[in-house]
Design an enzyme around this catalytic site. Sequence first.
Site, mmCIF file in Angstrom:
data_model
loop_
_atom_site.group_PDB
_atom_site.id
_atom_site.type_symbol
_atom_site.label_atom_id
_atom_site.label_comp_id
_atom_site.label_asym_id
_atom_site.label_seq_id
_atom_site.Cartn_x
_atom_site.Cartn_y
_atom_site.Cartn_z
ATOM 1 N N PRO A 88 0.734 -1.046 -0.025
ATOM 2 C CA PRO A 88 0.002 0.104 -0.030
ATOM 3 C C PRO A 88 0.921 1.154 0.106
ATOM 4 O O PRO A 88 0.505 2.542 -0.343
ATOM 5 C CB PRO A 88 -0.560 -0.181 1.387
ATOM 6 C CG PRO A 88 -0.780 -1.436 1.591
ATOM 7 C CD PRO A 88 0.549 -2.197 1.152
ATOM 8 N N GLU A 116 1.150 -8.693 8.090
ATOM 9 C CA GLU A 116 1.179 -7.185 8.220
ATOM 10 C C GLU A 116 2.200 -6.585 7.282
ATOM 11 O O GLU A 116 2.539 -5.302 7.151
ATOM 12 C CB GLU A 116 1.537 -6.807 9.631
ATOM 13 C CG GLU A 116 0.670 -7.262 10.730
ATOM 14 C CD GLU A 116 -0.730 -6.664 10.035
ATOM 15 O OE1 GLU A 116 -1.783 -7.365 10.089
ATOM 16 O OE2 GLU A 116 -0.942 -5.523 10.116
ATOM 17 N N ARG A 153 -1.433 -6.695 -21.909
ATOM 18 C CA ARG A 153 -2.305 -6.359 -22.921
ATOM 19 C C ARG A 153 -1.611 -5.358 -23.944
ATOM 20 O O ARG A 153 -1.946 -5.317 -25.042
ATOM 21 C CB ARG A 153 -3.619 -5.122 -22.292
ATOM 22 C CG ARG A 153 -4.484 -6.143 -21.252
ATOM 23 C CD ARG A 153 -5.278 -5.288 -20.801
ATOM 24 N NE ARG A 153 -6.429 -4.982 -21.841
ATOM 25 C CZ ARG A 153 -6.583 -4.056 -22.299
ATOM 26 N NH1 ARG A 153 -5.726 -2.810 -22.318
ATOM 27 N NH2 ARG A 153 -7.643 -3.555 -23.261
ATOM 28 N N ASP A 168 -7.305 1.977 -25.489
ATOM 29 C CA ASP A 168 -7.811 1.881 -24.189
ATOM 30 C C ASP A 168 -8.308 3.177 -23.358
ATOM 31 O O ASP A 168 -7.926 4.381 -23.897
ATOM 32 C CB ASP A 168 -6.668 1.504 -22.970
ATOM 33 C CG ASP A 168 -6.463 -0.039 -23.279
ATOM 34 O OD1 ASP A 168 -5.435 -0.441 -22.739
ATOM 35 O OD2 ASP A 168 -7.239 -0.588 -23.933
HETATM 36 C C1 4FV Z 1 -1.332 -3.942 -1.510
HETATM 37 C C2 4FV Z 1 -2.329 -2.676 -2.267
HETATM 38 C C3 4FV Z 1 -1.878 -4.503 -0.081
HETATM 39 C C4 4FV Z 1 -0.619 -5.444 2.673
HETATM 40 C C5 4FV Z 1 -0.133 -6.153 3.667
HETATM 41 C C6 4FV Z 1 -0.594 -7.368 1.583
HETATM 42 C C7 4FV Z 1 -1.313 -6.098 1.525
HETATM 43 C C8 4FV Z 1 0.244 -7.231 2.978
HETATM 44 N N1 4FV Z 1 -0.484 -4.444 -2.172
HETATM 45 N N2 4FV Z 1 -1.455 -2.490 -3.278
HETATM 46 N N3 4FV Z 1 -3.189 -1.979 -1.623
HETATM 47 N N4 4FV Z 1 -1.007 -5.374 0.009
HETATM 48 O O1 4FV Z 1 -2.868 -3.929 0.392
HETATM 49 O O2 4FV Z 1 -0.675 -3.510 -3.393
HETATM 50 O O3 4FV Z 1 1.639 -7.160 2.343
#
Ligand code: 4FV
Length: 273
Positions: A88, A116, A153, A168
């Site tokens: 994230p 986590e 794509r 697109d």
């Molecule tokens: C995520 C996102 C995401 C966080 C903890 C998996 C999670 C565990 N990855 N974009 N939004 N990953 O939420 O790419 O690592």
Amino acid sequence: MKFLFVTLFPEQIEQAASHSILQRAASKGLIKVSCINPRDFTHDVHRTVDDSPFGGGAGMVLKPEPMVAAIRKAKEQLPNARVIAMCPGGRTLKQSIVEEYAHSGQDFIFVCGHYEGFDERIFYWVDEKLSIGDYVLTGGEMPAIIVMDAISRFIPGVLGKIESAEEDSFRTGLLEYPQYTRPVNFEGMEVPEVLRSGNHALINSWRLKQSLKATLALRPDLLSAEQKELLTGRLPYKMKKSERRFYEELRAEIAAEQEKRASAEVKEDEANG
Ligand code: 4FV
């Protein structure tokens, strides 16, 4: 193009790549999908890949040793690959980033997290962090699959002849125009006449109007300042006659639809007293 996933759940990747366009692309050798499981780089009887966070807190953190050993193995296999950790905290994926990747000529190693997240030291072996959006998922596999799908794509031959990633949404920076197919009349809803006219200049003009209207209504953030001015501000004095007619017609349509929506809301409020 090669996509290598560093993941604790390779079956999730194999499952996603075993359908439809991605499966066909793999069978045509246009993409190669493989996985390396950090659990194969553990040395304890429980094959431990996570541990509790220093400093306390809920959940478990992915240990650096098995994850980094897996990344090293991946880089041995794909030395020119870009190593991307899905999390994230990364920059948020959008079409321009997809095109940058697709035209980079590189292969990709996706490092997929769980629990986590990663021990921070893992990022020393990562080229960049990427997020698919501001929400928290259970794992990085689905985000990584989304990135592979979006990039694939653009690989010549992956989309059928008639399809092209070049047309697109977002390619024009605008939302896509409405699409229709047979039947012409579906439960009383007719396909717009212009689309059945065969007049491609009129069809393209109609489609651009629909894209501009949809983008103004739903994603004004995608519009350039110049586009916003042409749609809602003052039309510049110097304009080609055809362009001025185009925007005058479009602005009139937008005003009429806004008026229609406003009066519908008034009626609704009256109805709800
Ligand atoms: C995520 C996102 C995401 C966080 C903890 C998996 C999670 C565990 N990855 N974009 N939004 N990953 O939420 O790419 O690592």
